[in-house]
Design a protein around this motif. Sequence first.
Motif, PDB file in Angstrom:
ATOM      1  N   SER A 185     148.514  82.153 -10.669  1.00  0.00           N
ATOM      2  CA  SER A 185     149.100  83.397 -11.167  1.00  0.00           C
ATOM      3  C   SER A 185     148.805  83.591 -12.650  1.00  0.00           C
ATOM      4  CB  SER A 185     150.604  83.419 -10.915  1.00  0.00           C
ATOM      5  OG  SER A 185     151.209  82.297 -11.538  1.00  0.00           O
ATOM      6  N   THR A 186     148.585  82.504 -13.382  1.00  0.00           N
ATOM      7  CA  THR A 186     148.218  82.577 -14.790  1.00  0.00           C
ATOM      8  C   THR A 186     147.115  81.576 -15.058  1.00  0.00           C
ATOM      9  OG1 THR A 186     149.848  80.927 -15.446  1.00  0.00           O
ATOM     10  CG2 THR A 186     150.552  83.235 -15.511  1.00  0.00           C
ATOM     11  N   GLY A 187     146.497  81.685 -16.205  1.00  0.00           N
ATOM     12  CA  GLY A 187     145.441  80.757 -16.579  1.00  0.00           C
ATOM     13  C   GLY A 187     144.089  81.442 -16.591  1.00  0.00           C
ATOM     14  N   PHE A 188     143.046  80.640 -16.489  1.00  0.00           N
ATOM     15  CA  PHE A 188     141.689  81.143 -16.576  1.00  0.00           C
ATOM     16  C   PHE A 188     140.865  80.692 -15.380  1.00  0.00           C
ATOM     17  CE2 PHE A 188     143.134  80.886 -20.975  1.00  0.00           C
ATOM     18  CZ  PHE A 188     142.835  82.166 -21.413  1.00  0.00           C
ATOM     19  N   LEU A 189     139.873  81.504 -15.009  1.00  0.00           N
ATOM     20  CA  LEU A 189     138.925  81.171 -13.950  1.00  0.00           C
ATOM     21  C   LEU A 189     137.521  81.242 -14.529  1.00  0.00           C
ATOM     22  CD1 LEU A 189     140.417  83.393 -11.122  1.00  0.00           C
ATOM     23  CD2 LEU A 189     140.538  80.920 -11.261  1.00  0.00           C
ATOM     24  N   ARG A 190     136.708  80.258 -14.193  1.00  0.00           N
ATOM     25  CA  ARG A 190     135.304  80.270 -14.600  1.00  0.00           C
ATOM     26  C   ARG A 190     134.505  81.030 -13.548  1.00  0.00           C
ATOM     27  NH1 ARG A 190     133.644  75.914 -17.812  1.00  0.00           N
ATOM     28  NH2 ARG A 190     131.751  77.147 -17.980  1.00  0.00           N
ATOM     29  N   LEU A 191     133.292  81.428 -13.889  1.00  0.00           N
ATOM     30  CA  LEU A 191     132.483  82.254 -12.997  1.00  0.00           C
ATOM     31  C   LEU A 191     132.242  81.614 -11.624  1.00  0.00           C
ATOM     32  CD1 LEU A 191     131.114  84.951 -12.697  1.00  0.00           C
ATOM     33  CD2 LEU A 191     129.065  83.979 -13.713  1.00  0.00           C
ATOM     34  N   PRO A 192     131.911  80.316 -11.525  1.00  0.00           N
ATOM     35  CA  PRO A 192     131.729  79.738 -10.177  1.00  0.00           C
ATOM     36  C   PRO A 192     132.981  79.801  -9.307  1.00  0.00           C
ATOM     37  CG  PRO A 192     130.741  78.314 -11.818  1.00  0.00           C
ATOM     38  CD  PRO A 192     131.517  79.372 -12.565  1.00  0.00           C
ATOM     39  N   GLN A 193     134.162  79.805  -9.920  1.00  0.00           N
ATOM     40  CA  GLN A 193     135.395  79.931  -9.153  1.00  0.00           C
ATOM     41  C   GLN A 193     135.550  81.346  -8.596  1.00  0.00           C
ATOM     42  OE1 GLN A 193     137.696  78.400 -12.573  1.00  0.00           O
ATOM     43  NE2 GLN A 193     138.763  77.176 -11.038  1.00  0.00           N
ATOM     44  N   ILE A 194     134.986  82.329  -9.294  1.00  0.00           N
ATOM     45  CA  ILE A 194     135.112  83.730  -8.882  1.00  0.00           C
ATOM     46  C   ILE A 194     134.051  84.099  -7.847  1.00  0.00           C
ATOM     47  CG2 ILE A 194     135.052  86.128  -9.665  1.00  0.00           C
ATOM     48  CD1 ILE A 194     136.011  85.038 -12.428  1.00  0.00           C
ATOM     49  N   ILE A 195     132.782  83.808  -8.151  1.00  0.00           N
ATOM     50  CA  ILE A 195     131.699  84.228  -7.255  1.00  0.00           C
ATOM     51  C   ILE A 195     131.262  83.123  -6.295  1.00  0.00           C
ATOM     52  CG2 ILE A 195     130.878  85.966  -8.879  1.00  0.00           C
ATOM     53  CD1 ILE A 195     128.506  84.086  -9.498  1.00  0.00           C
ATOM     54  N   GLY A 196     131.899  81.957  -6.384  1.00  0.00           N
ATOM     55  CA  GLY A 196     131.578  80.857  -5.481  1.00  0.00           C
ATOM     56  C   GLY A 196     130.408  80.021  -5.963  1.00  0.00           C
ATOM     57  N   ASN A 197     130.296  78.836  -5.398  1.00  0.00           N
ATOM     58  CA  ASN A 197     129.197  77.934  -5.726  1.00  0.00           C
ATOM     59  C   ASN A 197     128.833  77.158  -4.462  1.00  0.00           C
ATOM     60  OD1 ASN A 197     127.372  76.150  -6.742  1.00  0.00           O
ATOM     61  ND2 ASN A 197     128.702  75.287  -8.290  1.00  0.00           N
ATOM     62  N   PRO A 198     127.794  77.623  -3.739  1.00  0.00           N
ATOM     63  CA  PRO A 198     127.420  76.931  -2.496  1.00  0.00           C
ATOM     64  C   PRO A 198     126.812  75.556  -2.730  1.00  0.00           C
ATOM     65  CG  PRO A 198     125.869  78.682  -2.981  1.00  0.00           C
ATOM     66  CD  PRO A 198     126.980  78.786  -3.992  1.00  0.00           C
ATOM     67  N   LYS A 199     126.369  75.253  -3.959  1.00  0.00           N
ATOM     68  CA  LYS A 199     125.751  73.958  -4.238  1.00  0.00           C
ATOM     69  C   LYS A 199     126.769  72.894  -4.636  1.00  0.00           C
ATOM     70  CE  LYS A 199     121.398  75.996  -5.631  1.00  0.00           C
ATOM     71  NZ  LYS A 199     120.447  76.223  -6.714  1.00  0.00           N
ATOM     72  N   ALA A 200     128.019  73.282  -4.841  1.00  0.00           N
ATOM     73  CA  ALA A 200     129.061  72.311  -5.204  1.00  0.00           C
ATOM     74  C   ALA A 200     129.351  71.405  -4.008  1.00  0.00           C
ATOM     75  CB  ALA A 200     130.323  73.038  -5.632  1.00  0.00           C
ATOM     76  N   ASN A 201     129.961  70.278  -4.281  1.00  0.00           N
ATOM     77  CA  ASN A 201     130.322  69.355  -3.216  1.00  0.00           C
ATOM     78  C   ASN A 201     131.817  69.127  -3.273  1.00  0.00           C
ATOM     79  OD1 ASN A 201     130.298  67.558  -1.161  1.00  0.00           O
ATOM     80  ND2 ASN A 201     129.306  65.911  -2.295  1.00  0.00           N
ATOM     81  N   PRO A 202     132.629  69.686  -2.408  1.00  0.00           N
ATOM     82  CA  PRO A 202     132.306  70.604  -1.306  1.00  0.00           C
ATOM     83  C   PRO A 202     131.988  72.002  -1.831  1.00  0.00           C
ATOM     84  CG  PRO A 202     134.672  70.358  -1.470  1.00  0.00           C
ATOM     85  CD  PRO A 202     134.069  69.416  -2.488  1.00  0.00           C
ATOM     86  N   PRO A 203     131.267  72.803  -1.037  1.00  0.00           N
ATOM     87  CA  PRO A 203     130.920  74.159  -1.474  1.00  0.00           C
ATOM     88  C   PRO A 203     132.170  74.975  -1.799  1.00  0.00           C
ATOM     89  CG  PRO A 203     129.703  73.581   0.485  1.00  0.00           C
ATOM     90  CD  PRO A 203     130.708  72.488   0.257  1.00  0.00           C
ATOM     91  N   GLN A 204     132.075  75.769  -2.861  1.00  0.00           N
ATOM     92  CA  GLN A 204     133.205  76.585  -3.297  1.00  0.00           C
ATOM     93  C   GLN A 204     133.026  78.009  -2.781  1.00  0.00           C
ATOM     94  OE1 GLN A 204     133.707  76.298  -7.473  1.00  0.00           O
ATOM     95  NE2 GLN A 204     135.863  76.752  -7.350  1.00  0.00           N
ATOM     96  N   PRO A 205     133.947  78.494  -1.949  1.00  0.00           N
ATOM     97  CA  PRO A 205     133.802  79.846  -1.398  1.00  0.00           C
ATOM     98  C   PRO A 205     134.055  80.901  -2.476  1.00  0.00           C
ATOM     99  CG  PRO A 205     135.900  78.931  -0.755  1.00  0.00           C
ATOM    100  CD  PRO A 205     135.157  77.837  -1.469  1.00  0.00           C
ATOM    101  N   PRO A 206     133.420  82.058  -2.357  1.00  0.00           N
ATOM    102  CA  PRO A 206     133.623  83.108  -3.364  1.00  0.00           C
ATOM    103  C   PRO A 206     134.943  83.845  -3.172  1.00  0.00           C
ATOM    104  CG  PRO A 206     132.105  83.865  -1.695  1.00  0.00           C
ATOM    105  CD  PRO A 206     132.408  82.418  -1.381  1.00  0.00           C
TER     106      PRO A 206
END
Length: 73
Positions: free
Chosen positions: A7-28
């Motif tokens: 509800s508060t704080g900050f989000l980085r771009l991979p958290q918003i648009i997802g990162n399929p190369k992360a382990n585990p993949p991060q959904p957008p």
Amino acid sequence: MTTQLPSTGFLRLPQIIGNPKANPPQPPIIPVCRSAWWAGVKSGRYPKPVKLSPRVTAWRAEDIVALIASAKG
């Protein structure tokens, strides 16, 4: 899988648009590519980022939640 947004704080771009190369993949949260996201920021469609340091850019979680709420109607 449902992504729980803070509800508060900050989000980085991979958290918003997802990162399929992360382990585990991060959904957008917002399924657009990186260049489309930055074009949307420039045009005002997406919220402006906050520079946390010279190499760290983030978005307020409140702004992303408001963007999603406005998109739902």
